[in-house]
Design an enzyme around this catalytic site. Structure first.
Site, PDB file in Angstrom:
ATOM      1  N   ASP A 313       0.846  -1.205   0.000  1.00 27.39           N
ATOM      2  CA  ASP A 313       0.000   0.000   0.000  1.00 27.39           C
ATOM      3  C   ASP A 313       0.876   1.247   0.000  1.00 27.39           C
ATOM      4  O   ASP A 313       0.540   2.256  -0.624  1.00 27.39           O
ATOM      5  CB  ASP A 313      -0.899   0.034   1.241  1.00 27.39           C
ATOM      6  CG  ASP A 313      -1.733  -1.217   1.380  1.00 27.39           C
ATOM      7  OD1 ASP A 313      -2.023  -1.853   0.345  1.00 27.39           O
ATOM      8  OD2 ASP A 313      -2.086  -1.575   2.529  1.00 27.39           O
TER       9      ASP A 313
HETATM   10  C1  26A Z   1     -11.706  -7.369   1.331  1.00 27.69           C
HETATM   11  N1  26A Z   1     -10.461  -7.490   2.062  1.00 27.69           N
HETATM   12  C2  26A Z   1     -10.019  -8.821   2.359  1.00 27.69           C
HETATM   13  C3  26A Z   1      -9.725  -6.362   2.409  1.00 27.69           C
HETATM   14  C4  26A Z   1      -8.515  -6.410   3.131  1.00 27.69           C
HETATM   15  C5  26A Z   1      -7.851  -5.196   3.355  1.00 27.69           C
HETATM   16  N2  26A Z   1      -8.296  -4.023   2.904  1.00 27.69           N
HETATM   17  C6  26A Z   1      -9.440  -4.035   2.229  1.00 27.69           C
HETATM   18  N3  26A Z   1     -10.171  -5.155   1.995  1.00 27.69           N
HETATM   19  N4  26A Z   1      -7.790  -7.390   3.714  1.00 27.69           N
HETATM   20  C7  26A Z   1      -6.710  -6.822   4.261  1.00 27.69           C
HETATM   21  N5  26A Z   1      -6.740  -5.496   4.051  1.00 27.69           N
HETATM   22  C8  26A Z   1      -5.791  -4.471   4.474  1.00 27.69           C
HETATM   23  O1  26A Z   1      -4.599  -4.654   3.775  1.00 27.69           O
HETATM   24  C9  26A Z   1      -3.653  -3.867   4.469  1.00 27.69           C
HETATM   25  C10 26A Z   1      -2.254  -4.317   4.130  1.00 27.69           C
HETATM   26  O2  26A Z   1      -2.020  -4.201   2.788  1.00 27.69           O
HETATM   27  C11 26A Z   1      -5.413  -4.548   5.933  1.00 27.69           C
HETATM   28  O3  26A Z   1      -6.300  -3.782   6.699  1.00 27.69           O
HETATM   29  C12 26A Z   1      -3.996  -3.992   5.947  1.00 27.69           C
HETATM   30  O4  26A Z   1      -3.910  -2.721   6.543  1.00 27.69           O
END
Ligand code: 26A
Length: 360
Positions: A313
């Site tokens: 990110d």
């Molecule tokens: C729909 N899903 C599975 C998700 C996520 C997500 N953000 C949005 N949708 N699953 C994990 N994360 C976020 O990815 C970040 C790391 O790249 C986590 O909250 C974490 O901060």
């Protein structure tokens, strides 16, 4: 007279970057391989929680060293881009509940100066993500809750649509394809019709695997695809591409040449590969030529690595901020790699304060 000037400048102020995603609170904790095995989790992955994963959230609340951190992939990118850009550059849309989790998110976003225009759910909790850290790896298990209830109509509220119209760049977390493909298409159409920049992150292998149709429907709007090597591989497999699924350049070429709505902009595909070089492929639809580049990462000594939660990110943050600043693709990749290296040295998807300035 003074008042008049102030009102005028506020009205003129527009946020250049609009981001859309799932706002989540990260419950980050160190675990061992056995813990991951108990829940059938891969050491590096991001998934939606099944019934069988739900005990994790209770269990980790009692683990020592638990960190509550602002998360949500696109929200992390939005915070990171605002960290780099001048004040009032980034606005983020998503859906949260009315609870202390949402307050935590707002607190973090305020620190970075990120403006949020959340859709607020009265009776549903803010989403959470168990960020299970195992050495340099991170396994993310998400319960979307309120984040799952974002509606495209939220963007239509006159004050929100004004923000959309005022922006020049759009960043979409691919994770949001599980929530509102309609909202993504709305922003994509607006960007294409107005020749603005539209970027999409593939976010996780399961998106290409299980949300193939909404992903394919959004790609015609996309100018910049950002993904990592495991997401590239998942894309190649789910689309039965006739390429080696480990050959990121070949996969990037396939994605780059897919049909495009806005023919005024070429599509660039950016694949990161952990500590391996970042690859970019740009397709020129007129000449049918590909421009391929590789960029070495800014490698950190292992003792400086705190965790990799949010590294991708942060890369996206530096990259998209670069595009907003009018930097070239190669300068933006370098800024992305700089931002990722900064974030890896912090706990969770965060950046150091006092702010550090990018140097090429
Ligand atoms: C729909 N899903 C599975 C998700 C996520 C997500 N953000 C949005 N949708 N699953 C994990 N994360 C976020 O990815 C970040 C790391 O790249 C986590 O909250 C974490 O901060």
């Amino acid at each position: 007279m003074l008042r008049k000037t102030v009102t005028h400048s506020i009205r003129k102020m527009s946020y250049k970057l609009v981001a859309l995603g799932n706002p989540l609170l990260d419950l980050q904790v160190n675990v061992d391989a056995e813990y991951l095995k108990k829940y059938d989790l891969k050491e590096n992955d991001a998934i939606l929680a099944d019934e069988k994963h739900l005990p994790i959230y209770e269990e980790i609340l009692n683990k020592s060293g638990l960190n509550l951190l602002a998360g949500g992939a696109a929200q992390n990118t939005a915070r990171g881009a605002q960290y780099i850009l001048p004040a009032n550059s980034v606005v983020y849309f998503g859906s949260v509940g009315k609870d202390v989790y949402a307050e935590k998110l707002t607190e973090a976003n305020n620190k970075y100066g990120l403006r949020t225009e959340y859709q607020i759910q009265d009776d549903i909790a803010t989403g959470k993500c168990a960020a299970l850290i195992n050495g340099p790896h991170r396994s993310l298990v998400t319960d979307l809750a309120a984040a799952n209830h974002f509606k495209a109509s939220h963007l239509d509220l006159p004050e929100n649509w004004k923000l959309v119209e005022g922006a020049s760049h759009y960043y979409i977390g691919g994770f949001h394809l599980t929530v509102s493909p309609e909202a993504i298409a709305k922003l994509g159409k607006h960007a294409a019709e107005n020749n603005k920049v539209f970027a999409l992150n593939f976010s996780a292998p399961f998106i290409a695997e299980f949300f193939k149709d909404p992903l394919d429907a959004s790609l015609p709007y996309v100018d910049y695809v950002i993904a990592n090597e495991s997401e590239a591989e998942a894309y190649a497999k789910s689309h039965n591409l006739d390429v080696d699924p480990k050959d990121v350049v070949a996969i990037a070429k396939e994605v780059a040449k897919l049909p495009k709505v806005n023919t005024k902009r070429a599509r660039t595909v950016v694949f990161t590969q952990g500590t391996q070089p970042t690859v970019t492929v740009t397709y020129n639809a007129e000449t049918k030529d590909f421009e391929v580049n590789e960029y070495k990462v800014r490698e950190l000594p292992t003792d400086k690595v705190v965790d990799t939660n949010g590294a991708g990110d942060a890369f996206a943050a530096g990259f998209i901020a670069g595009l907003v600043e009018g930097k070239t693709v190669s300068q933006s990749v370098d800024q992305g790699q700089w931002a990722a290296a900064l974030s890896i040295q912090e706990v969770g998807p965060s950046f150091p304060f006092p702010k550090q300035a990018y140097t090429a």
